[in-house]
Every structure is written in structure tokens, then in C-alpha cells.
Design a protein around this motif. Structure first.
Motif, PDB file in Angstrom:
ATOM      1  N   HIS A  60       0.812  -1.223   0.000  1.00 15.63           N
ATOM      2  CA  HIS A  60       0.000   0.000   0.000  1.00 15.63           C
ATOM      3  C   HIS A  60       0.845   1.273   0.000  1.00 15.63           C
ATOM      4  O   HIS A  60       0.435   2.294  -0.548  1.00 15.63           O
ATOM      5  N   ASP A  61       2.032   1.236   0.583  1.00 17.08           N
ATOM      6  CA  ASP A  61       2.893   2.420   0.643  1.00 17.08           C
ATOM      7  C   ASP A  61       4.216   2.211  -0.083  1.00 17.08           C
ATOM      8  O   ASP A  61       5.173   2.946   0.178  1.00 17.08           O
ATOM      9  N   PHE A  62       4.295   1.253  -0.995  1.00 20.78           N
ATOM     10  CA  PHE A  62       5.601   0.920  -1.559  1.00 20.78           C
ATOM     11  C   PHE A  62       6.235   2.079  -2.320  1.00 20.78           C
ATOM     12  O   PHE A  62       7.453   2.165  -2.442  1.00 20.78           O
ATOM     13  N   ASP A  63       5.417   3.018  -2.816  1.00 23.26           N
ATOM     14  CA  ASP A  63       5.963   4.159  -3.567  1.00 23.26           C
ATOM     15  C   ASP A  63       6.214   5.383  -2.688  1.00 23.26           C
ATOM     16  O   ASP A  63       6.706   6.403  -3.179  1.00 23.26           O
ATOM     17  N   TYR A  64       5.885   5.300  -1.401  1.00 18.03           N
ATOM     18  CA  TYR A  64       5.875   6.505  -0.559  1.00 18.03           C
ATOM     19  C   TYR A  64       7.262   7.120  -0.369  1.00 18.03           C
ATOM     20  O   TYR A  64       7.404   8.345  -0.359  1.00 18.03           O
ATOM     21  N   GLU A  65       8.287   6.297  -0.226  1.00 17.16           N
ATOM     22  CA  GLU A  65       9.625   6.841   0.010  1.00 17.16           C
ATOM     23  C   GLU A  65      10.078   7.698  -1.163  1.00 17.16           C
ATOM     24  O   GLU A  65      10.684   8.753  -0.986  1.00 17.16           O
ATOM     25  N   ARG A  66       9.793   7.270  -2.366  1.00 17.06           N
ATOM     26  CA  ARG A  66      10.203   8.026  -3.561  1.00 17.06           C
ATOM     27  C   ARG A  66       9.218   9.126  -3.914  1.00 17.06           C
ATOM     28  O   ARG A  66       9.605  10.159  -4.478  1.00 17.06           O
ATOM     29  N   PHE A  67       7.956   8.905  -3.613  1.00 15.12           N
ATOM     30  CA  PHE A  67       6.907   9.841  -4.038  1.00 15.12           C
ATOM     31  C   PHE A  67       6.007  10.177  -2.853  1.00 15.12           C
ATOM     32  O   PHE A  67       4.868   9.717  -2.780  1.00 15.12           O
ATOM     33  N   PRO A  68       6.486  10.995  -1.908  1.00 18.91           N
ATOM     34  CA  PRO A  68       5.748  11.195  -0.651  1.00 18.91           C
ATOM     35  C   PRO A  68       4.631  12.231  -0.694  1.00 18.91           C
ATOM     36  O   PRO A  68       3.896  12.359   0.287  1.00 18.91           O
ATOM     37  N   MET A  78       0.333   3.140  -8.392  1.00 18.65           N
ATOM     38  CA  MET A  78      -0.643   2.465  -9.235  1.00 18.65           C
ATOM     39  C   MET A  78      -0.122   2.326 -10.664  1.00 18.65           C
ATOM     40  O   MET A  78      -0.306   1.285 -11.304  1.00 18.65           O
ATOM     41  N   GLU A  79       0.544   3.371 -11.156  1.00 14.88           N
ATOM     42  CA  GLU A  79       1.126   3.306 -12.503  1.00 14.88           C
ATOM     43  C   GLU A  79       2.152   2.186 -12.597  1.00 14.88           C
ATOM     44  O   GLU A  79       2.182   1.427 -13.584  1.00 14.88           O
ATOM     45  N   ILE A  80       3.008   2.091 -11.580  1.00 19.68           N
ATOM     46  CA  ILE A  80       4.049   1.065 -11.576  1.00 19.68           C
ATOM     47  C   ILE A  80       3.420  -0.328 -11.521  1.00 19.68           C
ATOM     48  O   ILE A  80       3.823  -1.240 -12.260  1.00 19.68           O
ATOM     49  N   LEU A  81       2.428  -0.504 -10.656  1.00 21.85           N
ATOM     50  CA  LEU A  81       1.773  -1.807 -10.548  1.00 21.85           C
ATOM     51  C   LEU A  81       1.131  -2.217 -11.870  1.00 21.85           C
ATOM     52  O   LEU A  81       1.277  -3.365 -12.317  1.00 21.85           O
ATOM     53  N   ARG A  82       0.442  -1.299 -12.499  1.00 17.04           N
ATOM     54  CA  ARG A  82      -0.206  -1.619 -13.784  1.00 17.04           C
ATOM     55  C   ARG A  82       0.829  -1.932 -14.857  1.00 17.04           C
ATOM     56  O   ARG A  82       0.652  -2.865 -15.648  1.00 17.04           O
ATOM     57  N   ALA A  83       1.915  -1.163 -14.874  1.00 16.59           N
ATOM     58  CA  ALA A  83       2.943  -1.389 -15.884  1.00 16.59           C
ATOM     59  C   ALA A  83       3.588  -2.761 -15.736  1.00 16.59           C
ATOM     60  O   ALA A  83       4.064  -3.344 -16.713  1.00 16.59           O
ATOM     61  N   ARG A  84       3.567  -3.276 -14.511  1.00 18.96           N
ATOM     62  CA  ARG A  84       4.201  -4.568 -14.261  1.00 18.96           C
ATOM     63  C   ARG A  84       3.198  -5.715 -14.222  1.00 18.96           C
ATOM     64  O   ARG A  84       3.530  -6.836 -13.844  1.00 18.96           O
ATOM     65  N   GLY A  85       1.958  -5.420 -14.587  1.00 15.52           N
ATOM     66  CA  GLY A  85       0.983  -6.476 -14.772  1.00 15.52           C
ATOM     67  C   GLY A  85       0.271  -6.957 -13.527  1.00 15.52           C
ATOM     68  O   GLY A  85      -0.319  -8.039 -13.528  1.00 15.52           O
ATOM     69  N   TRP A  86       0.297  -6.148 -12.459  1.00 16.87           N
ATOM     70  CA  TRP A  86      -0.430  -6.546 -11.246  1.00 16.87           C
ATOM     71  C   TRP A  86      -1.933  -6.438 -11.494  1.00 16.87           C
ATOM     72  O   TRP A  86      -2.390  -5.554 -12.215  1.00 16.87           O
ATOM     73  N   PRO A  87      -2.718  -7.337 -10.915  1.00 16.51           N
ATOM     74  CA  PRO A  87      -4.163  -7.338 -11.168  1.00 16.51           C
ATOM     75  C   PRO A  87      -4.839  -6.087 -10.613  1.00 16.51           C
ATOM     76  O   PRO A  87      -4.428  -5.526  -9.593  1.00 16.51           O
TER      77      PRO A  87
END
Length: 218
Positions: A60-68, A78-87
């Protein structure tokens, strides 16, 4: 066609790729444990379902350190998850955990991450101010009382905790008790068992959290 759910190891790898902070890694594991406990409470019993709920907690917070900032956090993830094929069920649940996204929370899993996130961090803070520094020693009543103290853990948004309890249909004390129990089996890993936590390296993947002890009989 629904995308397959990647493994827990893949989720941990993604988290570590974007998150060097040890406190944030521990928070991810703690929220994973709370999500799995909430899944059990919601009647989810199959291992794949429990893991999916847990993955939402891990990520849920995996992007927070880079994008706070609110302009980026969650949206970039969400963009990263979709780009990597997460459901999409995981992408949407991750996105909906922040009110400012405006993403409607419709499924039990999407509502549960709101109930799990801020409260998990809050009960950890409550443990660390006790003499024993053990989550197992934190009474439910102490957590509820400290919620009213705006000077305590001021970064925790109490509205998320209150709304989360409403959305999963639990009285606040019952939700607090559930989240507390969920942390006890992994307390040493979180630094909530009376001693500092060891660092969580990229490898190996930490073991999945065991189920919490059942709630005591009334």
C-alpha cells in the motif's frame, strides 16, 4: 481476463526496490498482518485469498519513500503496478487507501486497507511508549484513550482510523483488539517485543505472518 496475482516474494521485491527505509518495510509487514487478520474476520479462508489481502498491505505504501506528496503518492504506485501487470483488484485497493484519491472503496478488501493502515502504525506507537515496549502488553483501552490525545503520534490521521472501523463494520475497540492481536506473532520482527528489530534485507523474504490468536471469549 483477470491478471494472475504475483507471489508474495514478488511483492517483497517490489517493496524493497522502492523502499530502503527500515521503518517503512516494518510498517508494510505490520499492515500485511493486519490485513490477513481482517481477511479471516471477513470469512476469507483460502490461502490465495488471504495472501491477496496481505499483498495489499505489503504494497500500500511501496511508492511513498520516492513519491511522498499527495500529488504523487499512490498515483505513481498504481502506474508502476499496472505497468508490471499486477491485477486491478490489488491496484485499486492500494489506490483507495488514501482518501484524497477519490477512488471508491467497494469490496471488503478495499475497505479493510483503510481500517488496517493508520491504526497499525498507531498501535505500534502505543507499544513503544510502554515500559516493556511490547505490543502484547498494550490494552485496547489505552489505544482508544491515546486516540483522543492529539499530541500523541500526531502524524496519525484519526479520521482514517474512525472511518476504517465504520467501513469494515466493527466497533473501534474490536478493530483495535484485532490489529493488536495481529502484530503479536511478528512483534520481534517489528521491534515491538521489547528489543530493537533486526534489519529487514532485500533477501530472504520474511516469513508470512501466522494467524493471530483467537479473540478471548466475552
Amino acid at each position: 481476463m483477470t491478471a494472475p496475482v504475483p507471489s508474495r516474494a514478488a511483492a517483497w521485491s517490489l517493496l524493497c526496490e522502492h523502499t530502503a527505509s527500515q521503518p517503512l518495510r516494518r510498517h508494510a509487514l505490520a499492515v500485511e498482518a493486519s490485513m490477513r487478520a481482517l481477511a479471516l474476520r471477513a470469512g476469507v479462508t483460502d490461502p490465495a485469498g488471504l495472501e491477496t489481502w496481505g499483498l495489499v498491505g505489503l504494497l500500500h505504501d511501496f511508492d511513498y519513500e520516492r513519491f511522498p506528496t499527495e500529488q504523487d503518492h499512490v498515483f505513481r504506485g498504481m502506474e508502476i503496478l499496472r505497468a508490471r501487470g499486477w491485477p486491478e483488484q490489488i491496484v485499486k485497493a492500494v489506490g483507495g487507501h488514501a482518501f484524497y484519491t477519490g477512488i471508491a472503496r467497494e469490496t471488503p478488501m478495499e475497505k479493510a486497507i483503510v481500517a488496517a493502515d493508520e491504526l497499525t502504525g498507531f498501535v505500534g506507537a502505543c507499544a513503544l511508549v510502554r515500559p516493556s515496549k511490547r505490543i502484547a502488553d498494550v490494552p485496547v483501552e489505552s489505544v482508544v484513550k491515546r486516540m483522543k490525545d492529539k499530541a500523541f503520534a500526531r502524524s496519525v490521521d484519526r479520521e482514517y482510523i474512525r472511518r476504517g472501523a465504520e467501513e469494515v463494520g466493527l466497533p473501534l475497540p474490536e478493530l483495535v483488539a484485532l490489529v493488536l492481536r495481529a502484530q503479536v506473532p511478528i512483534a520481534a520482527r517489528l521491534g515491538l517485543d521489547g528489543a530493537a528489530a533486526p534489519d529487514l534485507p532485500d533477501e530472504p523474504v520474511p516469513p508470512e505472518p501466522p494467524p493471530p490468536a483467537p479473540a478471548p471469549a466475552p
